[in-house]
Design an enzyme around this catalytic site. Structure first.
Site, PDB file in Angstrom:
ATOM      1  N   HIS A 127      10.777 -17.198  -5.155  1.00 56.58           N
ATOM      2  CA  HIS A 127      11.714 -16.705  -6.156  1.00 56.58           C
ATOM      3  C   HIS A 127      12.158 -15.299  -5.755  1.00 56.58           C
ATOM      4  O   HIS A 127      11.664 -14.719  -4.781  1.00 56.58           O
ATOM      5  CB  HIS A 127      11.071 -16.693  -7.543  1.00 56.58           C
ATOM      6  N   ASP A 157      18.414 -12.738  -6.186  1.00 54.79           N
ATOM      7  CA  ASP A 157      19.151 -13.888  -6.713  1.00 54.79           C
ATOM      8  C   ASP A 157      20.653 -13.634  -6.766  1.00 54.79           C
ATOM      9  O   ASP A 157      21.446 -14.477  -6.334  1.00 54.79           O
ATOM     10  CB  ASP A 157      18.672 -14.227  -8.127  1.00 54.79           C
TER      11      ASP A 157
END
Length: 363
Positions: A127, A157
């Protein structure tokens, strides 16, 4: 207004934040984005929201030969295809770059992953916090003596992932104008997070960023680049680095410059921090905002993300917009001729004539 990407068709395989954000940016710029959702659900996919604005959506089961053929037919008429699968998954489904380029050689094939398409970590899960960690970016974030603090999931992200993907798509579309050929974009969030630190690598090489985390000029080490609590428990952000801006800060705070050290001398930062802490806590955030209004002291109120749309500057520029009753950032940047329109809300189903324009039959 159509936006500068009017006429560009994008197929987005639904997934987590980075791919949808990159495709949202393309849709904001005028591209026609068709999001392909997994029929019957499954997998971890967030609920519809602002990242899906301006897009149409279609549910397909790509394991079903009939639905797979529909997807391939859509790709035949697309300019861009975006997927965020782990390496090798698209190939196993039959929608890898070679599969699609055999049918549509001009297709721009965008791949967004955490670790990239190769390297020892490529097949592993991860992540934002993991990609930021090994890029070196996460180690830079946090206060002195404290553990690294991830900036939510904005760094890898979105800034280093979705936005990097959108930039790659635009570059590949431009190159296609001369080559008439598509290509594959390998947008890895670890690469993008590392790219965000380029300036600091230069600072380090020049000997201007050598301290531990939280002790340097721009990481809250310097007292003139930090946040300070106000009387009502809110905060003001101070970025008074240059001498002329710092002089304005001193004036507005009614301080005596002769009693204070040079603000860029690290040995004087503890004294400055105590001085600024004691000064700002005397008034409320609203009072300080009024005092610094019209000033070049580089001092601003720290606003809640949910209230920022009420700030007069944001109102004047229409930096935020309401779509489907959800307040959210407006499309950006701005263009003088091909102005961006307000996207339609998520969840709009494509009409039959729309899908026919992509090459599907009415049946």
């Amino acid at each position: 207004m159509p936006g500068p990407l009017a006429g560009i068709r994008v197929i987005e395989m639904a997934g987590l934040a980075p791919g949808p954000f990159g495709c949202m940016m393309l849709a904001d710029l005028g591209a026609d984005v068709l999001r392909i959702e997994r029929a019957g659900g499954g997998g971890l996919v967030p609920p519809e929201g602002p990242l899906d604005r301006g897009k149409y959506s279609l549910s397909l089961d790509v394991k079903n030969p009939a639905d797979l053929e529909k997807l391939l037919a859509l790709c035949d008429n697309a300019d861009v295809f975006v997927e965020g699968f782990r390496p090798g998954v698209a190939e196993r489904i039959g929608i890898g770059p070679e599969d699609l380029h055999a049918r549509n050689p001009r297709l721009i094939y965008g791949r967004i992953t955490g670790w990239g398409q190769d390297g020892p970590l490529a097949p592993r899960a991860g992540h934002d916090i993991n990609y930021a960690a090994i890029s070196g970016a996460l180690d830079l974030l946090g206060r002195e003596g404290e553990k690294p603090t991830p900036p939510v999931n904005l760094l890898a992200d979105f800034a280093g992932g979705g936005m990097l993907l959108a930039l790659g798509v635009l570059a590949a579309l431009h190159e296609r104008n001369s080559s008439n050929k598509g290509q594959v974009i390998d947008a890895a969030m670890v690469d993008g997070a590392a790219l965000m630190t380029t300036f600091l690598h230069g600072m380090h090489d020049a000997g201007l960023w050598n301290g531990a985390r939280g002790t340097n000029l721009l990481d809250t080490g310097a007292a003139c680049y930090d946040t300070y609590e106000t009387a009502d428990g809110k905060y003001m952000a101070v970025g008074a680095l240059e001498p002329q801006f710092h002089a304005a800060l001193i004036e507005k705070l009614e301080l005596d410059a002769d009693e204070l050290p040079f603000h860029l001398d690290p040995t004087g930062w503890p004294q400055w921090r105590e001085t600024l802490t004691n000064a700002f806590v005397r008034r409320t955030q609203a009072e300080w905002a009024e005092i610094f209004e019209g000033s070049d002291a580089c001092v601003s109120p720290v606003l809640s993300a949910w209230d920022a749309h009420e700030h007069p500057h944001n109102k004047a520029r229409e930096t935020f917009v309401s779509i489907g009753g959800v307040q959210q950032p407006a499309p950006a940047p701005r263009f003088s001729r091909t102005a961006l329109s307000t996207p339609h809300e998520p969840g709009k189903q494509p009409p039959a004539e729309y899908l026919q324009s992509w090459g599907l039959t009415e049946e």
